[in-house]
Scaffold this motif. Structure first.
Motif, PDB file in Angstrom:
ATOM      1  N   LYS A 131       0.821  -1.221   0.000  1.00 62.42           N
ATOM      2  CA  LYS A 131       0.000   0.000   0.000  1.00 62.42           C
ATOM      3  C   LYS A 131       0.854   1.269   0.000  1.00 62.42           C
ATOM      4  CE  LYS A 131      -4.370  -1.373   0.342  1.00 62.42           C
ATOM      5  NZ  LYS A 131      -4.363  -2.782   0.605  1.00 62.42           N
ATOM      6  N   LYS A 132       0.273   2.360  -0.566  1.00 61.05           N
ATOM      7  CA  LYS A 132       0.891   3.689  -0.478  1.00 61.05           C
ATOM      8  C   LYS A 132       0.349   4.319   0.806  1.00 61.05           C
ATOM      9  CE  LYS A 132      -0.710   4.261  -4.581  1.00 61.05           C
ATOM     10  NZ  LYS A 132      -1.280   4.522  -5.831  1.00 61.05           N
ATOM     11  N   VAL A 133       1.210   4.504   1.771  1.00 58.67           N
ATOM     12  CA  VAL A 133       0.762   4.805   3.137  1.00 58.67           C
ATOM     13  C   VAL A 133       1.002   6.264   3.516  1.00 58.67           C
ATOM     14  CG1 VAL A 133       1.035   4.171   5.556  1.00 58.67           C
ATOM     15  CG2 VAL A 133       1.311   2.419   3.787  1.00 58.67           C
ATOM     16  N   LEU A 134      -0.065   6.895   3.980  1.00 61.04           N
ATOM     17  CA  LEU A 134       0.028   8.275   4.459  1.00 61.04           C
ATOM     18  C   LEU A 134      -0.081   8.249   5.993  1.00 61.04           C
ATOM     19  CD1 LEU A 134       0.084  11.277   3.706  1.00 61.04           C
ATOM     20  CD2 LEU A 134      -2.403  11.181   3.486  1.00 61.04           C
ATOM     21  N   ILE A 135       0.954   8.740   6.661  1.00 61.72           N
ATOM     22  CA  ILE A 135       0.958   8.753   8.134  1.00 61.72           C
ATOM     23  C   ILE A 135       0.170   9.980   8.627  1.00 61.72           C
ATOM     24  CG2 ILE A 135       2.425   8.952  10.187  1.00 61.72           C
ATOM     25  CD1 ILE A 135       4.665   7.569   8.557  1.00 61.72           C
ATOM     26  N   ILE A 136      -0.734   9.733   9.572  1.00 56.29           N
ATOM     27  CA  ILE A 136      -1.548  10.816  10.141  1.00 56.29           C
ATOM     28  C   ILE A 136      -1.175  10.940  11.609  1.00 56.29           C
ATOM     29  CG2 ILE A 136      -3.924  11.620  10.597  1.00 56.29           C
ATOM     30  CD1 ILE A 136      -3.442  11.126   7.646  1.00 56.29           C
ATOM     31  N   ASP A 137      -0.670  12.108  12.020  1.00 57.15           N
ATOM     32  CA  ASP A 137      -0.307  12.260  13.434  1.00 57.15           C
ATOM     33  C   ASP A 137      -0.535  13.698  13.884  1.00 57.15           C
ATOM     34  OD1 ASP A 137       0.430  11.281  15.882  1.00 57.15           O
ATOM     35  OD2 ASP A 137       2.476  10.757  15.343  1.00 57.15           O
ATOM     36  N   ASP A 138      -0.214  13.954  15.160  1.00 58.42           N
ATOM     37  CA  ASP A 138      -0.523  15.272  15.718  1.00 58.42           C
ATOM     38  C   ASP A 138       0.553  16.310  15.426  1.00 58.42           C
ATOM     39  OD1 ASP A 138       1.236  13.898  17.369  1.00 58.42           O
ATOM     40  OD2 ASP A 138       0.276  14.471  19.241  1.00 58.42           O
ATOM     41  N   VAL A 139       1.758  16.093  15.944  1.00 59.38           N
ATOM     42  CA  VAL A 139       2.831  17.077  15.756  1.00 59.38           C
ATOM     43  C   VAL A 139       4.147  16.343  15.501  1.00 59.38           C
ATOM     44  CG1 VAL A 139       1.834  18.855  17.275  1.00 59.38           C
ATOM     45  CG2 VAL A 139       3.357  17.137  18.254  1.00 59.38           C
ATOM     46  N   VAL A 140       5.138  17.084  15.034  1.00 57.78           N
ATOM     47  CA  VAL A 140       6.517  16.579  14.993  1.00 57.78           C
ATOM     48  C   VAL A 140       7.301  17.399  16.000  1.00 57.78           C
ATOM     49  CG1 VAL A 140       8.647  16.481  13.634  1.00 57.78           C
ATOM     50  CG2 VAL A 140       6.483  15.843  12.578  1.00 57.78           C
ATOM     51  N   SER A 141       8.039  16.741  16.880  1.00 58.57           N
ATOM     52  CA  SER A 141       8.935  17.479  17.786  1.00 58.57           C
ATOM     53  C   SER A 141      10.373  17.205  17.361  1.00 58.57           C
ATOM     54  CB  SER A 141       8.720  17.054  19.242  1.00 58.57           C
ATOM     55  OG  SER A 141       7.435  17.440  19.655  1.00 58.57           O
ATOM     56  N   ALA A 142      10.855  15.990  17.660  1.00 60.42           N
ATOM     57  CA  ALA A 142      12.211  15.626  17.226  1.00 60.42           C
ATOM     58  C   ALA A 142      12.168  14.778  15.954  1.00 60.42           C
ATOM     59  CB  ALA A 142      12.924  14.863  18.329  1.00 60.42           C
ATOM     60  N   GLY A 143      11.008  14.187  15.674  1.00 56.52           N
ATOM     61  CA  GLY A 143      10.886  13.319  14.504  1.00 56.52           C
ATOM     62  C   GLY A 143      11.112  11.845  14.817  1.00 56.52           C
ATOM     63  N   THR A 144      11.440  11.535  16.076  1.00 55.19           N
ATOM     64  CA  THR A 144      11.761  10.147  16.451  1.00 55.19           C
ATOM     65  C   THR A 144      10.574   9.203  16.226  1.00 55.19           C
ATOM     66  OG1 THR A 144      12.969  11.216  18.215  1.00 55.19           O
ATOM     67  CG2 THR A 144      12.863   8.823  18.299  1.00 55.19           C
ATOM     68  N   ALA A 145       9.402   9.612  16.673  1.00 56.87           N
ATOM     69  CA  ALA A 145       8.223   8.745  16.542  1.00 56.87           C
ATOM     70  C   ALA A 145       7.871   8.533  15.067  1.00 56.87           C
ATOM     71  CB  ALA A 145       7.035   9.353  17.293  1.00 56.87           C
ATOM     72  N   LYS A 146       8.114   9.550  14.233  1.00 58.10           N
ATOM     73  CA  LYS A 146       7.807   9.407  12.802  1.00 58.10           C
ATOM     74  C   LYS A 146       8.810   8.447  12.142  1.00 58.10           C
ATOM     75  CE  LYS A 146       4.803  12.516  13.725  1.00 58.10           C
ATOM     76  NZ  LYS A 146       5.046  12.486  15.174  1.00 58.10           N
ATOM     77  N   ARG A 147      10.072   8.529  12.552  1.00 59.13           N
ATOM     78  CA  ARG A 147      11.074   7.587  12.007  1.00 59.13           C
ATOM     79  C   ARG A 147      10.680   6.160  12.370  1.00 59.13           C
ATOM     80  NH1 ARG A 147      14.220  12.058  13.211  1.00 59.13           N
ATOM     81  NH2 ARG A 147      15.404  12.768  11.413  1.00 59.13           N
TER      82      ARG A 147
END
Ligand SMILES: O=P(O)(O)OC[C@H]1O[C@H](OP(=O)(O)OP(=O)(O)O)[C@H](O)[C@@H]1O
Ligand SMILES: O=C(O)c1cc(=O)[nH]c(=O)[nH]1
Length: 235
Positions: A131-147
């Motif tokens: 699948k082509k996946v779009l991540i939906i989240d609240d904020v970016v602080s350091a980016g660790t959780a997104k990585r």
């Protein structure tokens, strides 16, 4: 009335965030340890009225980016925990737009700890593989959780198409030798560069400052403007 320079969905979202106490002004310590004169907490979007405003704003932002060719996706992914209600409600709001155009978009989310009984595993919802996946989240602080989310999606065989968040604070990460601001990129800019994916937000700090005039005190506006001038990111 909110400032007319913002599109209606952004102005409505900003007004709902102010009225619901999601966007607050005062003195707040960020995850980065920086002291901020404002704070945006999507965990406070817990009434039906606020969920409606939040999910509609995500859906409009996603649909606009899709229409302009910036994003292409078939699965929305919400990282645990706060991403879970965001992804479920954004999927619903998206399907309510444009006569069912997004009815086949599916969603999934992860568990912070793997389940070892029943269906087991780390993921809930639609299969991610292929699948082509779009991540939906609240904020970016350091980016660790997104990585971490990107790694998980890739290890399941998904292709990360982009990230959508509620607010881009447009600020630099604190430097290791003090926190004097300066001409440096944001955590969002660093993620964009590292992964080569679009990262878009419903609101930016510039949107907030364009839209809050007349809705909050002049003193609060001045403090946020000073903060923006000091910590503004170069990207
Ligand atoms: O810049 P990042 O490293 O991505 O950090 C920001 C994330 O951290 C917090 O969530 P957390 O991962 O603590 O999980 P939660 O949703 O359970 O609060 C916050 O809600 C953001 O989603
Ligand atoms: O940097 C943070 O910790 C942070 C800032 C913000 O405005 N909202 C949030 O949830 N976290």
């Amino acid at each position: 009335m909110a400032n007319q320079t913002l599109p209606a969905y952004k102005a409505d979202f900003l007004k709902a965030a102010l009225e619901g106490g999601v966007l607050k002004f005062g003195t707040f310590e960020l995850k980065s340890k920086r002291i901020s004169p404002y704070f945006f907490n999507t965990g406070e979007f817990y009434s039906g009225k606020l969920v409606k405003a939040l999910s509609a704003a995500y859906a409009h932002t996603i649909a606009d980016a899709h229409a302009s060719g910036l994003l292409d996706f078939d699965l929305l992914f919400g990282p645990a925990y706060k991403g879970i209600p965001l992804v479920a409600t954004a999927t619903l709001a998206l399907s309510q737009l444009e006569g069912g155009k997004y009815d086949d978009v599916v969603y999934a989310f992860d568990r912070k700890e793997a389940k070892d009984h029943g269906e087991g595993g780390n993921f809930v919802g639609a299969p991610i593989k292929g699948k082509k996946v779009l991540i939906i989240d609240d904020v970016v602080s350091a980016g660790t959780a997104k990585r971490e989310a990107i790694d998980k999606i890739r290890s399941e065989g998904g292709v990360v198409a982009g990230i959508v968040i509620a607010l881009d604070r447009q600020e630099t990460l604190p430097s290791s030798d003090g926190d004097a601001g300066g001409d440096r990129p944001s955590a969002i800019g660093a993620l964009r560069k590292e992964y080569g994916i679009p990262i878009i937000s419903v609101l930016t700090l510039d949107d907030i400052l364009a839209g809050v005039k007349g809705l909050i005190s002049e003193g609060d506006i001045k403090r946020v403007e000073e903060y923006r001038a000091k910590y503004r990111a170069s990207d």
